[in-house]
Design a protein around this motif. Structure first.
Motif, short mmCIF file in Angstrom:
data_model
loop_
_atom_site.label_atom_id
_atom_site.label_comp_id
_atom_site.label_asym_id
_atom_site.label_seq_id
_atom_site.Cartn_x
_atom_site.Cartn_y
_atom_site.Cartn_z
N MET A 32 -46.25 -30.46 71.89
CA MET A 32 -45.43 -29.28 72.05
C MET A 32 -46.06 -28.29 73.02
O MET A 32 -47.29 -28.21 73.14
N THR A 33 -45.20 -27.55 73.71
CA THR A 33 -45.64 -26.59 74.73
C THR A 33 -45.11 -25.20 74.39
O THR A 33 -44.40 -25.01 73.41
N GLY A 34 -45.48 -24.24 75.27
CA GLY A 34 -44.99 -22.88 75.07
C GLY A 34 -45.85 -22.09 74.11
O GLY A 34 -46.85 -22.59 73.56
N PRO A 35 -45.47 -20.85 73.84
CA PRO A 35 -46.25 -19.97 72.96
C PRO A 35 -45.93 -20.19 71.49
O PRO A 35 -44.94 -20.84 71.14
N ASP A 71 -50.03 -28.79 73.21
CA ASP A 71 -50.28 -28.21 74.54
C ASP A 71 -49.71 -26.79 74.58
O ASP A 71 -49.06 -26.38 75.54
N LEU A 72 -49.97 -26.03 73.51
CA LEU A 72 -49.47 -24.67 73.41
C LEU A 72 -50.25 -23.74 74.33
O LEU A 72 -51.38 -24.03 74.73
N ARG A 132 -54.63 -24.59 76.70
CA ARG A 132 -54.13 -23.38 77.34
C ARG A 132 -53.92 -22.23 76.37
O ARG A 132 -53.42 -21.17 76.74
N LEU A 133 -54.29 -22.45 75.11
CA LEU A 133 -54.10 -21.40 74.09
C LEU A 133 -55.33 -20.52 74.02
O LEU A 133 -56.46 -21.00 73.86
N GLU A 134 -55.13 -19.22 74.15
CA GLU A 134 -56.22 -18.26 74.12
C GLU A 134 -56.13 -17.41 72.86
O GLU A 134 -55.09 -17.29 72.24
N GLY A 135 -57.25 -16.80 72.52
CA GLY A 135 -57.16 -15.92 71.37
C GLY A 135 -58.42 -15.94 70.54
O GLY A 135 -59.42 -16.50 70.96
N THR A 150 -50.19 -14.56 77.86
CA THR A 150 -51.17 -14.84 78.89
C THR A 150 -51.21 -16.34 79.19
O THR A 150 -51.30 -17.17 78.30
N ASN A 151 -51.16 -16.68 80.49
CA ASN A 151 -51.29 -18.08 80.92
C ASN A 151 -50.30 -18.99 80.21
O ASN A 151 -50.61 -20.10 79.81
N CYS A 152 -49.07 -18.52 80.04
CA CYS A 152 -48.10 -19.29 79.27
C CYS A 152 -46.78 -19.37 80.01
O CYS A 152 -46.21 -18.35 80.41
N ASN A 153 -46.30 -20.60 80.20
CA ASN A 153 -45.00 -20.79 80.82
C ASN A 153 -44.37 -22.08 80.30
O ASN A 153 -44.96 -22.80 79.56
#
Length: 218
Positions: A154-157, A177-178, A201-204, A215-218
């Motif tokens: 899965m992708t996205g936020p 792949d969030l 690609r997940l930050e926090g 941030t860094n999310c598309n």
């Protein structure tokens, strides 16, 4: 007096018949929703062989549990070697509490219609091949306690709408792949960071006022 008694008996019988017909229609609509799921899946081990749409209701089908009113409350199809995709008709199972489809090979997206399952307690879709974004509509699941979507693609936020579900106790979205930042509001304040791991690609976790949520999310 006898005439009045007869009228009351006829009225009661009519009401009973009407309620029975309504109940039958509801049961059939749930059967139709589950049969739509069967049609959308490939079932090499024939675990869905008992899902016969000609039966009055689906309560006699294997892997389906109903309550005392013959409404579907559980679908247990974990680790059943199923592939295919999830049917949006699942959103019509308004009494469903447990949707267990983990450890299969199901592809495609999570239907936004699952947000209509107002009584859902557990949504277990982990260890599949699901893609796309986590639907924001899942934020409407105000009875949800367990949300396990880990080990998919899965992708996205992570939708902020999920932070409003006060009943939520377990969230696992690891190994996807969030992107974006890990929310820390509401129930997410108590979710261990390991449940978000392996999302490159997940930050926090989210720093309120400092880090943008997407941030860094598309």
């Amino acid at each position: 007096m006898a005439f009045l008694n007869c009228r009351w008996e006829l009225l009661a019988a009519s009401l009973t018949l009407t309620l029975a017909l309504i109940h039958l229609v509801d049961a059939n609509s749930e059967g139709d929703a589950l049969y739509a799921l069967r049609r959308s899946l490939t079932d090499p081990d024939h675990v869905l062989q008992s899902w016969d749409p000609t039966l009055v209701n689906p309560c006699t089908w294997f892997h389906v549990t109903c309550n005392q009113d013959s409404r579907v409350t559980r679908v247990d199809l974990g680790n059943s070697n199923l592939s295919g995709h999830l049917a949006p008709e699942l959103g019509k199972l308004e009494h469903l509490q447990y949707l267990e489809l983990y450890k299969n090979n199901i592809e495609g997206t999570i239907p936004s219609e699952l947000g209509n399952l107002k009584n859902l307690i557990s949504l277990d879709l982990y260890n599949n091949n699901l893609t796309g974004k986590i639907p924001t509509s899942l934020g409407k699941l105000k009875s949800l306690v367990f949300l396990r979507l880990n080990d998919n693609r899965m992708t996205g936020p992570i939708p902020k709408e999920l932070t409003k579900i006060i009943s939520l106790k377990v969230v696992d979205v690891s190994s996807n792949d969030l992107c974006g930042t890990i929310p820390t509001e509401g129930p997410f304040a108590h979710i261990p960071l390991q449940n978000f791991e392996n999302n490159s690609r997940l930050e926090g976790p989210e720093l309120i006022g400092l880090a943008s949520y997407d941030t860094n999310c598309n």
